[in-house]
Design a protein around this motif. Structure first.
Motif, PDB file in Angstrom:
ATOM      1  N   PRO A   1       0.836  -1.209   0.000  1.00 12.65           N
ATOM      2  CA  PRO A   1       0.000   0.000   0.000  1.00 12.65           C
ATOM      3  C   PRO A   1       0.872   1.262   0.000  1.00 12.65           C
ATOM      4  CG  PRO A   1      -0.088  -1.108   2.137  1.00 12.65           C
ATOM      5  CD  PRO A   1       0.628  -2.032   1.203  1.00 12.65           C
ATOM      6  N   LEU A   2       0.561   2.167  -0.900  1.00 14.43           N
ATOM      7  CA  LEU A   2       1.295   3.424  -1.036  1.00 14.43           C
ATOM      8  C   LEU A   2       0.408   4.570  -0.560  1.00 14.43           C
ATOM      9  CD1 LEU A   2       2.842   2.823  -4.588  1.00 14.43           C
ATOM     10  CD2 LEU A   2       3.842   2.291  -2.349  1.00 14.43           C
ATOM     11  N   LEU A   3       0.985   5.469   0.181  1.00 12.70           N
ATOM     12  CA  LEU A   3       0.251   6.607   0.738  1.00 12.70           C
ATOM     13  C   LEU A   3       0.436   7.824  -0.162  1.00 12.70           C
ATOM     14  CD1 LEU A   3       1.251   6.121   4.485  1.00 12.70           C
ATOM     15  CD2 LEU A   3      -0.635   5.075   3.205  1.00 12.70           C
ATOM     16  N   HIS A   4      -0.641   8.593  -0.354  1.00 14.05           N
ATOM     17  CA  HIS A   4      -0.637   9.690  -1.319  1.00 14.05           C
ATOM     18  C   HIS A   4      -1.014  11.011  -0.654  1.00 14.05           C
ATOM     19  CE1 HIS A   4      -0.548   6.765  -4.709  1.00 14.05           C
ATOM     20  NE2 HIS A   4      -1.238   6.031  -3.853  1.00 14.05           N
ATOM     21  N   LEU A   5      -0.476  12.099  -1.200  1.00 13.94           N
ATOM     22  CA  LEU A   5      -0.786  13.450  -0.714  1.00 13.94           C
ATOM     23  C   LEU A   5      -1.778  14.100  -1.680  1.00 13.94           C
ATOM     24  CD1 LEU A   5       0.091  15.221   1.671  1.00 13.94           C
ATOM     25  CD2 LEU A   5       1.803  16.256   0.177  1.00 13.94           C
ATOM     26  N   GLU A   6      -2.847  14.622  -1.113  1.00 14.33           N
ATOM     27  CA  GLU A   6      -3.940  15.172  -1.912  1.00 14.33           C
ATOM     28  C   GLU A   6      -3.486  16.278  -2.854  1.00 14.33           C
ATOM     29  OE1 GLU A   6      -7.310  17.676  -0.132  1.00 14.33           O
ATOM     30  OE2 GLU A   6      -8.145  15.652  -0.140  1.00 14.33           O
TER      31      GLU A   6
ATOM     32  N   GLN B   1      -3.500   3.710  -6.630  1.00 15.14           N
ATOM     33  CA  GLN B   1      -4.514   3.982  -5.628  1.00 15.14           C
ATOM     34  C   GLN B   1      -3.942   3.767  -4.228  1.00 15.14           C
ATOM     35  OE1 GLN B   1      -7.919   1.570  -6.561  1.00 15.14           O
ATOM     36  NE2 GLN B   1      -8.400   2.691  -8.434  1.00 15.14           N
ATOM     37  N   GLY B   2      -4.625   4.303  -3.249  1.00 12.20           N
ATOM     38  CA  GLY B   2      -4.184   4.161  -1.874  1.00 12.20           C
ATOM     39  C   GLY B   2      -4.773   5.254  -1.008  1.00 12.20           C
ATOM     40  N   MET B   3      -4.444   5.243   0.256  1.00 12.03           N
ATOM     41  CA  MET B   3      -4.961   6.253   1.182  1.00 12.03           C
ATOM     42  C   MET B   3      -4.480   7.637   0.775  1.00 12.03           C
ATOM     43  SD  MET B   3      -4.569   4.335   4.876  1.00 12.03           S
ATOM     44  CE  MET B   3      -5.440   5.668   5.720  1.00 12.03           C
ATOM     45  N   LEU B   4      -5.379   8.630   0.909  1.00 12.33           N
ATOM     46  CA  LEU B   4      -5.103   9.999   0.480  1.00 12.33           C
ATOM     47  C   LEU B   4      -5.139  10.920   1.695  1.00 12.33           C
ATOM     48  CD1 LEU B   4      -4.682  11.534  -2.235  1.00 12.33           C
ATOM     49  CD2 LEU B   4      -7.142  11.984  -2.229  1.00 12.33           C
ATOM     50  N   PHE B   5      -4.165  11.831   1.797  1.00 10.84           N
ATOM     51  CA  PHE B   5      -4.045  12.731   2.952  1.00 10.84           C
ATOM     52  C   PHE B   5      -3.928  14.177   2.478  1.00 10.84           C
ATOM     53  CE2 PHE B   5      -2.401   8.592   4.001  1.00 10.84           C
ATOM     54  CZ  PHE B   5      -2.930   8.327   5.250  1.00 10.84           C
TER      55      PHE B   5
ATOM     56  N   MET C   1       0.050  12.081   6.763  1.00  9.80           N
ATOM     57  CA  MET C   1       0.579  10.951   6.007  1.00  9.80           C
ATOM     58  C   MET C   1       1.777  10.332   6.728  1.00  9.80           C
ATOM     59  SD  MET C   1       1.613  10.782   1.957  1.00  9.80           S
ATOM     60  CE  MET C   1       3.056  11.861   2.097  1.00  9.80           C
ATOM     61  N   THR C   2       2.595  11.179   7.347  1.00 10.19           N
ATOM     62  CA  THR C   2       3.740  10.675   8.116  1.00 10.19           C
ATOM     63  C   THR C   2       3.280   9.787   9.265  1.00 10.19           C
ATOM     64  OG1 THR C   2       5.027  12.652   7.568  1.00 10.19           O
ATOM     65  CG2 THR C   2       5.762  11.355   9.466  1.00 10.19           C
ATOM     66  N   GLN C   3       2.272  10.239   9.980  1.00  5.79           N
ATOM     67  CA  GLN C   3       1.763   9.444  11.099  1.00  5.79           C
ATOM     68  C   GLN C   3       1.168   8.120  10.626  1.00  5.79           C
ATOM     69  OE1 GLN C   3       2.180   9.986  14.445  1.00  5.79           O
ATOM     70  NE2 GLN C   3       3.577  11.493  13.569  1.00  5.79           N
TER      71      GLN C   3
ATOM     72  N   LEU D   1       0.534   1.901   8.069  1.00  3.11           N
ATOM     73  CA  LEU D   1      -0.545   1.857   7.086  1.00  3.11           C
ATOM     74  C   LEU D   1      -0.054   1.828   5.652  1.00  3.11           C
ATOM     75  CD1 LEU D   1      -3.092   4.305   8.754  1.00  3.11           C
ATOM     76  CD2 LEU D   1      -3.138   1.808   8.715  1.00  3.11           C
ATOM     77  N   GLY D   2       1.240   2.020   5.428  1.00  3.07           N
ATOM     78  CA  GLY D   2       1.749   1.979   4.071  1.00  3.07           C
ATOM     79  C   GLY D   2       3.090   2.659   3.946  1.00  3.07           C
ATOM     80  N   ILE D   3       3.527   2.836   2.706  1.00  2.00           N
ATOM     81  CA  ILE D   3       4.809   3.470   2.400  1.00  2.00           C
ATOM     82  C   ILE D   3       4.539   4.878   1.914  1.00  2.00           C
ATOM     83  CG2 ILE D   3       6.919   3.318   1.016  1.00  2.00           C
ATOM     84  CD1 ILE D   3       6.386   0.311   0.737  1.00  2.00           C
ATOM     85  N   ALA D   4       5.259   5.844   2.438  1.00  2.00           N
ATOM     86  CA  ALA D   4       5.057   7.249   2.096  1.00  2.00           C
ATOM     87  C   ALA D   4       6.305   7.828   1.446  1.00  2.00           C
ATOM     88  CB  ALA D   4       4.715   8.059   3.353  1.00  2.00           C
ATOM     89  N   LEU D   5       6.092   8.746   0.508  1.00  2.00           N
ATOM     90  CA  LEU D   5       7.186   9.533  -0.055  1.00  2.00           C
ATOM     91  C   LEU D   5       7.263  10.831   0.740  1.00  2.00           C
ATOM     92  CD1 LEU D   5       7.031   9.357  -3.975  1.00  2.00           C
ATOM     93  CD2 LEU D   5       8.903   8.615  -2.490  1.00  2.00           C
TER      94      LEU D   5
END
Length: 298
Positions: free
Chosen positions: A191-196, A217-221, A227-229, A235-239
Motif C-alpha cells: 500500500p502506497l500513501l498519497h498526498l492530496e 490507488q491508496g490512502m489519500l491525505f 501521512m507521516t503518522q 498503514l503503508g509506504i510514504a514519499l
C-alpha cells in the motif's frame, strides 16, 4: 500612485456600505456600527453623490444594494480588512513592521521553524506571522504578503525566489517490511500513501526509476504530517521530503523502504505579489533566505 481624492470615499461611508451589504438593512447596520439609522442613510447618500452612481435600489420595500453597489461593497470589505490588519501590525510592531507569511505545513514546521530563530535574532524589529496553506490562493483576498510554494512556476501573478529542490525518500514503519526492498518495482506490491495536493508523486518517482505505474490507488491525505503518522503506524509506504524523512528515521519511527539516493520531484519557492516586492520586512526576509540557502547542501 494614489487615485485622485474624488475617487477616495471616507472610511465611515465605506463601513456603512459594507455593513448594509453584510447585514441586509440600515437598522442592522446602524446597530452594528453604533450609529443611528439616519446616519447610515446619510453616509450612503454622500457616497452615491461622490461616486455619481446609485448604490441603493430604492424601488424595493427592503433596503437592497444595486448589483454595482454590492460589488463595490465586496471590494470595500477586502480593503477595510487589509487596512485593519495593517493597523494591527503597526500597533504590534511600530519599529520594523511585520511579514505575514503563508507556509506549507511540513516545510514550515521541519525546515523553516528551526531556522527562524536566526532571522528573529538578526531582525528583532520585524515580526513574522505564519499561516498555513495547501494550494495557491489569491493574495488579493487574504492578508499574506508572501508564501512558500512547491512544484513549478505555476502560480500566476507572483514573483519567485527559488529556494531548494524537494528531495523525497520512500519510508515506512520499522516493522512494516521484514527487510528493505531491493527493486523499485517491488514497492507496487505494498500500500502506497498519497498526498492530496500532489497525487502523482508516486507516478513521478516510479517514472524516474523506469518503472511503469499509472493510476495508483491508496490512502489519500491533505497534510504531510498526517501521512507521516499513517506511515509510522504501519498503514503503508510514504514519499516524504528528506528534511522530514531523515528526522523520523533518526528518531527510529520510520526506515527506508528501499535503499538509494533521494530523488527530486519539484522545487520550493518563496513567492510574493509585485505590489509587496518593496516591503521592508519582505526584503529582509528574502535576503535572509538567500543567505540560509547558500549554506545548505542539496
Amino acid at each position: 500612485m494614489i487615485a485622485p481624492r474624488r475617487f477616495l470615499p471616507s472610511i465611515s461611508s465605506l463601513l456603512a456600505l459594507e455593513a448594509v451589504d453584510r447585514l441586509g438593512s440600515a437598522s442592522a447596520a446602524a446597530e452594528d456600527l453604533n450609529l443611528t439609522q439616519s446616519a447610515i442613510s446619510r453616509q450612503l447618500k454622500q457616497l452615491e453623490q461622490q461616486m455619481e452612481v446609485d448604490l441603493i435600489a430604492r424601488d424595493q420595500m427592503r433596503m437592497q444594494l444595486t448589483p454595482g453597489g454590492a460589488n463595490y461593497a465586496k471590494e470595500a470589505r477586502v480593503i477595510l480588512s487589509r487596512l485593519a490588519q495593517a493597523s494591527i501590525k503597526l500597533r504590534a510592531n511600530p519599529d520594523g513592521g511585520s511579514l505575514n507569511l503563508s507556509i506549507l505545513a511540513s516545510f514550515g514546521l521541519h525546515w523553516l521553524a528551526p531556522r527562524l530563530k536566526d532571522f528573529v535574532a538578526q531582525h528583532p524589529g520585524i515580526t513574522v506571522n505564519l499561516q498555513t496553506h495547501n494550494l495557491p490562493f489569491s493574495f488579493e483576498a487574504g492578508t499574506a504578503q508572501a508564501a512558500i510554494h512547491y512544484g513549478t512556476r505555476d502560480w500566476p501573478g507572483v514573483q519567485y525566489l527559488p529556494l531548494m529542490p524537494k528531495h523525497v525518500l520512500p519510508v515506512c514503519a520499522p516493522d512494516f517490511l521484514s527487510a528493505p526492498l531491493s527493486e523499485p518495482a517491488d514497492l507496487l506490491g505494498y500500500p502506497l500513501l498519497h498526498l492530496e495536493t500532489h497525487p502523482d508523486c508516486w507516478e513521478q518517482w516510479f517514472a524516474l526509476h523506469e518503472v511503469s505505474a499509472e493510476r495508483l490507488q491508496g490512502m489519500l491525505f491533505d497534510q504531510s504530517s498526517a501521512m507521516t503518522q499513517a506511515a509510522v503506524h504501519g498503514l503503508g509506504i510514504a514519499l516524504l521530503p528528506t528534511f522530514l524523512a531523515e528526522s523520523e528515521i533518526t528518531a527510529g519511527r520510520l526506515q527506508l523502504a528501499i535503499s538509494g539516493a533521494p530523488v527530486s520531484l519539484g522545487e520550493y519557492f518563496l513567492v510574493w505579489p509585485p505590489d509587496h516586492a518593496d516591503d521592508y520586512p519582505l526584503i529582509q526576509f528574502r535576503n535572509w533566505l538567500v543567505a540560509q540557502i547558500a549554506t545548505e547542501e542539496f
